[in-house]
Write a protein that holds these residues in place. Structure first.
Motif, PDB file in Angstrom:
ATOM      1  N   ALA A 194       0.908  -1.292   0.124  1.00  0.00           N
ATOM      2  CA  ALA A 194      -0.044  -0.001  -0.014  1.00  0.00           C
ATOM      3  C   ALA A 194       0.806   1.359  -0.093  1.00  0.00           C
ATOM      4  O   ALA A 194       1.499   1.358   1.140  1.00  0.00           O
ATOM      5  CB  ALA A 194      -0.845   0.090   1.372  1.00  0.00           C
ATOM      6  N   ASP A 195       0.981   2.002  -1.115  1.00  0.00           N
ATOM      7  CA  ASP A 195       2.038   2.917  -1.410  1.00  0.00           C
ATOM      8  C   ASP A 195       1.225   4.188  -1.157  1.00  0.00           C
ATOM      9  O   ASP A 195       0.459   4.817  -2.067  1.00  0.00           O
ATOM     10  CB  ASP A 195       2.564   3.036  -2.748  1.00  0.00           C
ATOM     11  CG  ASP A 195       3.401   4.205  -2.994  1.00  0.00           C
ATOM     12  OD1 ASP A 195       3.718   4.733  -1.958  1.00  0.00           O
ATOM     13  OD2 ASP A 195       4.048   4.168  -4.147  1.00  0.00           O
ATOM     14  N   GLU A 196       1.126   4.976   0.004  1.00  0.00           N
ATOM     15  CA  GLU A 196       0.578   6.077   0.504  1.00  0.00           C
ATOM     16  C   GLU A 196      -1.081   6.077   0.290  1.00  0.00           C
ATOM     17  O   GLU A 196      -1.695   6.813  -0.541  1.00  0.00           O
ATOM     18  CB  GLU A 196       1.189   7.397  -0.252  1.00  0.00           C
ATOM     19  CG  GLU A 196       2.515   7.671   0.088  1.00  0.00           C
ATOM     20  CD  GLU A 196       3.040   8.411   1.353  1.00  0.00           C
ATOM     21  OE1 GLU A 196       1.843   8.743   1.901  1.00  0.00           O
ATOM     22  OE2 GLU A 196       3.988   8.893   1.435  1.00  0.00           O
ATOM     23  N   PRO A 197      -1.615   5.060   0.850  1.00  0.00           N
ATOM     24  CA  PRO A 197      -2.953   4.620   0.343  1.00  0.00           C
ATOM     25  C   PRO A 197      -3.895   5.705   0.924  1.00  0.00           C
ATOM     26  O   PRO A 197      -5.176   5.899   0.402  1.00  0.00           O
ATOM     27  CB  PRO A 197      -3.241   3.307   0.902  1.00  0.00           C
ATOM     28  CG  PRO A 197      -2.369   3.262   2.232  1.00  0.00           C
ATOM     29  CD  PRO A 197      -1.026   4.044   1.490  1.00  0.00           C
ATOM     30  N   THR A 198      -3.583   6.490   2.089  1.00  0.00           N
ATOM     31  CA  THR A 198      -4.498   7.529   2.723  1.00  0.00           C
ATOM     32  C   THR A 198      -4.302   8.799   2.573  1.00  0.00           C
ATOM     33  O   THR A 198      -4.670   9.789   3.047  1.00  0.00           O
ATOM     34  CB  THR A 198      -4.773   7.113   3.995  1.00  0.00           C
ATOM     35  OG1 THR A 198      -3.536   6.959   4.955  1.00  0.00           O
ATOM     36  CG2 THR A 198      -5.399   5.846   3.966  1.00  0.00           C
ATOM     37  N   THR A 199      -2.993   9.349   1.799  1.00  0.00           N
ATOM     38  CA  THR A 199      -2.438  10.560   1.753  1.00  0.00           C
ATOM     39  C   THR A 199      -3.679  11.813   1.284  1.00  0.00           C
ATOM     40  O   THR A 199      -3.502  12.607   1.954  1.00  0.00           O
ATOM     41  CB  THR A 199      -1.218  10.811   0.874  1.00  0.00           C
ATOM     42  OG1 THR A 199      -0.159   9.819   1.558  1.00  0.00           O
ATOM     43  CG2 THR A 199      -0.527  12.100   1.160  1.00  0.00           C
ATOM     44  N   ALA A 200      -4.139  11.448   0.238  1.00  0.00           N
ATOM     45  CA  ALA A 200      -5.072  12.327  -0.224  1.00  0.00           C
ATOM     46  C   ALA A 200      -6.578  12.212   0.486  1.00  0.00           C
ATOM     47  O   ALA A 200      -7.501  12.933  -0.282  1.00  0.00           O
ATOM     48  CB  ALA A 200      -5.022  12.092  -1.970  1.00  0.00           C
ATOM     49  N   THR A 228       4.422   5.288   3.764  1.00  0.00           N
ATOM     50  CA  THR A 228       3.656   6.236   4.239  1.00  0.00           C
ATOM     51  C   THR A 228       4.859   7.307   4.947  1.00  0.00           C
ATOM     52  O   THR A 228       5.861   7.164   5.033  1.00  0.00           O
ATOM     53  CB  THR A 228       2.554   6.137   5.242  1.00  0.00           C
ATOM     54  OG1 THR A 228       1.936   7.218   5.398  1.00  0.00           O
ATOM     55  CG2 THR A 228       3.355   5.310   6.507  1.00  0.00           C
ATOM     56  N   HIS A 229       4.490   8.595   4.802  1.00  0.00           N
ATOM     57  CA  HIS A 229       5.144   9.525   5.310  1.00  0.00           C
ATOM     58  C   HIS A 229       4.520  10.128   6.689  1.00  0.00           C
ATOM     59  O   HIS A 229       4.952  10.989   7.564  1.00  0.00           O
ATOM     60  CB  HIS A 229       5.751  10.933   4.640  1.00  0.00           C
ATOM     61  CG  HIS A 229       4.654  11.651   4.125  1.00  0.00           C
ATOM     62  ND1 HIS A 229       4.114  11.681   2.643  1.00  0.00           N
ATOM     63  CD2 HIS A 229       3.796  12.419   4.662  1.00  0.00           C
ATOM     64  CE1 HIS A 229       3.019  12.479   2.617  1.00  0.00           C
ATOM     65  NE2 HIS A 229       2.903  12.957   3.724  1.00  0.00           N
ATOM     66  N   ASP A 230       3.332   9.600   6.767  1.00  0.00           N
ATOM     67  CA  ASP A 230       2.583   9.825   8.211  1.00  0.00           C
ATOM     68  C   ASP A 230       2.596   9.104   9.342  1.00  0.00           C
ATOM     69  O   ASP A 230       2.367   7.898   9.204  1.00  0.00           O
ATOM     70  CB  ASP A 230       0.949   9.744   7.615  1.00  0.00           C
ATOM     71  CG  ASP A 230       0.134  10.319   8.768  1.00  0.00           C
ATOM     72  OD1 ASP A 230       0.221  10.531   9.981  1.00  0.00           O
ATOM     73  OD2 ASP A 230      -1.068  11.016   8.218  1.00  0.00           O
ATOM     74  N   MET A 231       3.439   9.672  10.283  1.00  0.00           N
ATOM     75  CA  MET A 231       3.876   8.893  11.377  1.00  0.00           C
ATOM     76  C   MET A 231       2.448   8.250  12.102  1.00  0.00           C
ATOM     77  O   MET A 231       2.778   7.547  12.844  1.00  0.00           O
ATOM     78  CB  MET A 231       5.034   9.690  12.061  1.00  0.00           C
ATOM     79  CG  MET A 231       6.252   9.737  11.563  1.00  0.00           C
ATOM     80  SD  MET A 231       6.704   8.428  10.508  1.00  0.00           S
ATOM     81  CE  MET A 231       7.664   7.596  12.009  1.00  0.00           C
ATOM     82  N   GLY A 232       1.385   9.218  12.103  1.00  0.00           N
ATOM     83  CA  GLY A 232       0.501   8.837  12.979  1.00  0.00           C
ATOM     84  C   GLY A 232      -0.189   7.606  12.325  1.00  0.00           C
ATOM     85  O   GLY A 232      -0.691   6.574  13.015  1.00  0.00           O
TER      86      GLY A 232
END
Length: 596
Positions: A194-200, A228-232
């Motif tokens: 899953a490559d940045e599946p929720t960033t947008a 992801t880059h979202d640590m949360g």
């Protein structure tokens, strides 16, 4: 056993058994002018069945290149030059394309960041799902259709039979991402990337997608690599973490260890840059004083679009994008607008900039937009500027960045060529760049630098109001923190006001003075930052705050209320206007609409 202890124990159990995926000293290089340059170097990790491994880091760290190497989807000039990636003993990078095509989708699948570009816009959802299933299983059309409907049902899409006949543009972003998940999991792959599946995605849709992945993982035993880059998001979903920088592993280990005791300075900096709910209260509660003439004022603003056509070519439905919105923005204030996609935030921004027709009263610097002439509308652009979400799309790739920053001055006839160059050079220094960089083109800068250039361009005409429309949502957390610090510094120096539009509640709390929460084109709650975040009264505001990922693995088990059904649509039949929400003051100017 505590949750943290369970998390720490998981890798030990996985390591004892034969790993599903074993990556050893993987090096991926690009051939540039005949020279091989490594993009990923010496990457090693193991992944057990049913485990979630997060690969975290900033843009350019090699996360996505790693995923493309595992999928056999590298560009022509990029190749795996050393190491191996064994999936159940099969070395994926060494497989011929014909054999890899048999594994891709069936044994290893991938969810990409932007579902709209991953789905074919000219084919119906059902056609694409059935094609994916029949590509790996020689089943009849009817059986494949039944499997596709079942896949949609598993990802909790309402009315799956009807969705099969729809096109991608007819679905919301969250629903399109669910379709991608359904497609990826239709063949029950052993490994899902899953490559940045929720960033947008909006924070509430992000919560639903992450919970969905967890549910499906528990049901199927699929191993997941989450990039992801979202640590949360990392804290709430991962068992183990690999932190990457510039193509190399900086640190790796169990998620609790990485968050509680990061060993490397880069990891500590990455975690420190994550915006946290509650941190905004530390900024204090000093509000700009009310001014006789606010920078911007909306009273009962409405924006509606007629759509559809009957036999006579007349519209049949109306989009109630903004329905009776009222607020003002004071000089030197940052006013926030939050809510899910489709709630009307960006439409309000466009109305303030004079880009869409409106009803009701909208004033900028005391001037009514509806009464302006063409020349007046051009002049109002000097008072209102915008910083958009995607800086690369907002900059002309054929213009140097110096020309881009000076262009507003040229359009409005401000100064001569030398004065415009001097003004642009001064702006570059103010946003942390150098005048020497003015001769470069947008592609020669990083994402954070490009956003700084867009901020400089917005400041060129010395506006009274800058609209930041999701201006940091696509940036890495550390770059995001630097851009937000820049905006605050410029506000203190120049007294500019901001309309800050975002769906990231943690970011909003850290930058705004007052805010309004929007739902289906109307405001449901409005007040100071401390009122809305410290004492949220409307159920929708509470739901938004509850959905924010918390960068603390120890709080992963907190319960969430899952919304029933899909979000209502702002599209209604002609003559069927939505009921207006009345806001009541619950104390100190904290306005709340009655819950439906």
């Amino acid at each position: 056993m505590t949750l943290a202890a369970q998390t720490m124990a998981a890798p030990v159990q996985g390591a004892a058994a034969t790993p599903l995926l074993s990556v050893r000293d993987l090096t991926v290089s690009v051939r540039d002018r005949g020279v091989l340059r490594p993009l990923v170097e010496g990457l090693s990790f193991d992944l057990a069945a049913g485990e979630t491994l997060a690969i975290a880091g900033e843009s350019g760290s090699g996360k996505s290149i790693t995923s493309l190497a595992l999928m056999g989807l590298l560009p022509n000039n990029v190749a795996v030059t050393a190491g191996q990636a064994l999936l159940d003993g099969t070395d994926l990078p060494r497989l011929p394309e014909a054999e890899m095509r048999g594994l891709r989708g069936a044994k290893v699948a991938m969810i990409f960041q932007e579902p709209m570009t991953s789905l074919n816009p000219v084919h119906r959802i059902g056609t694409q799902l059935i094609e994916a299933i029949r590509a790996h299983e020689p089943v009849p059309q009817r059986a494949a259709r039944a499997a596709a409907i079942e896949a949609l049902r598993r990802v909790r899409i309402s009315e799956p039979e009807r969705r099969m006949g729809q096109y991608p543009h007819e679905l919301s972003g969250g629903m399109r991402q669910r379709v991608m998940i359904a497609m990826a999991l239709a063949m029950r792959p052993a490994l899902l990337i899953a490559d940045e599946p929720t960033t947008a995605l909006d924070v509430t849709v992000q919560r639903e997608v992450l919970e969905l992945l967890r549910d499906l993982q528990a049901e199927t035993g699929t191993a997941i690599i989450l990039i992801t880059h979202d640590m949360g998001v990392v804290a709430e979903t991962a068992d183990r973490v690999v932190v990457m920088k510039a193509g190399q592993v900086v640190e790796s280990g169990p998620v609790a260890q990485i968050f509680d005791a990061p060993a490397q300075p880069y990891t500590r900096d990455l975690l420190a840059a994550v915006p946290r709910l509650g941190a905004g209260a530390e900024r204090g509660a000093l509000l700009p004083p009310e001014a006789p003439v606010p920078v911007a004022r909306l009273i009962d603003a409405q924006v509606r679009f007629d759509i559809g056509a009957n036999f006579f070519g007349r519209p049949t439905h109306r989009v109630h994008a903004v329905e009776g919105v009222s607020f003002d923005i004071r000089p030197g204030e940052t006013f926030g607008l939050v809510g899910e996609s489709g709630c009307g935030k960006s439409t309000i921004a466009k109305a303030l900039a004079g880009l869409v027709p409106h009803r009701g009263l909208i004033e900028v610097a005391g001037k009514k937009l509806s009464e302006l002439t063409a020349q007046g509308r051009k002049e109002i652009c000097r008072d209102v500027q915008m910083v958009f979400q995607d800086p690369m799309a907002a900059l002309d790739p054929r213009m140097t960045v110096g020309e881009a920053v000076a262009e507003p001055l040229l359009i409005h006839g401000v100064g001569n060529a030398e004065e415009r160059r001097d003004r642009a050079a001064d702006l570059f220094q103010r946003v942390g760049l150098t005048p020497e960089q003015m001769t470069r083109y947008p592609h020669e800068f990083s994402g954070g630098q490009r956003q700084r250039i867009c901020v400089a361009r917005a400041l060129a005409l010395k506006p009274k109001l800058i609209i930041c429309d999701e201006s940091v949502s696509a940036l890495d957390v550390s770059v995001q923190a630097r851009v937000l610090a820049l905006l605050e510094e410029l506000q203190q120096e120049m007294g500019v006001s901001y309309l800050f539009i975002s769906h990231d509640m943690a970011v909003v709390e850290n930058v705004v003075d007052r805010l309004a929460v929007m739902y289906l084109g109307q405001i449901v709650e409005m007040g100071t930052r401390d009122q809305v975040f410290g004492d949220p009264r409307h159920p929708y505001t509470q739901r938004l705050l509850d959905a924010v990922p918390i960068p603390d693995p120890a709080r992963r088990g907190r319960a969430h209320v899952r919304p029933a059904g899909e979000m209502p649509s702002p599209i209604r039949a002609l003559g069927d206007a939505p009921a207006r929400l009345a806001l009541r003051d619950v104390g100190g100017g904290h306005l709340v609409a009655a819950a439906a």
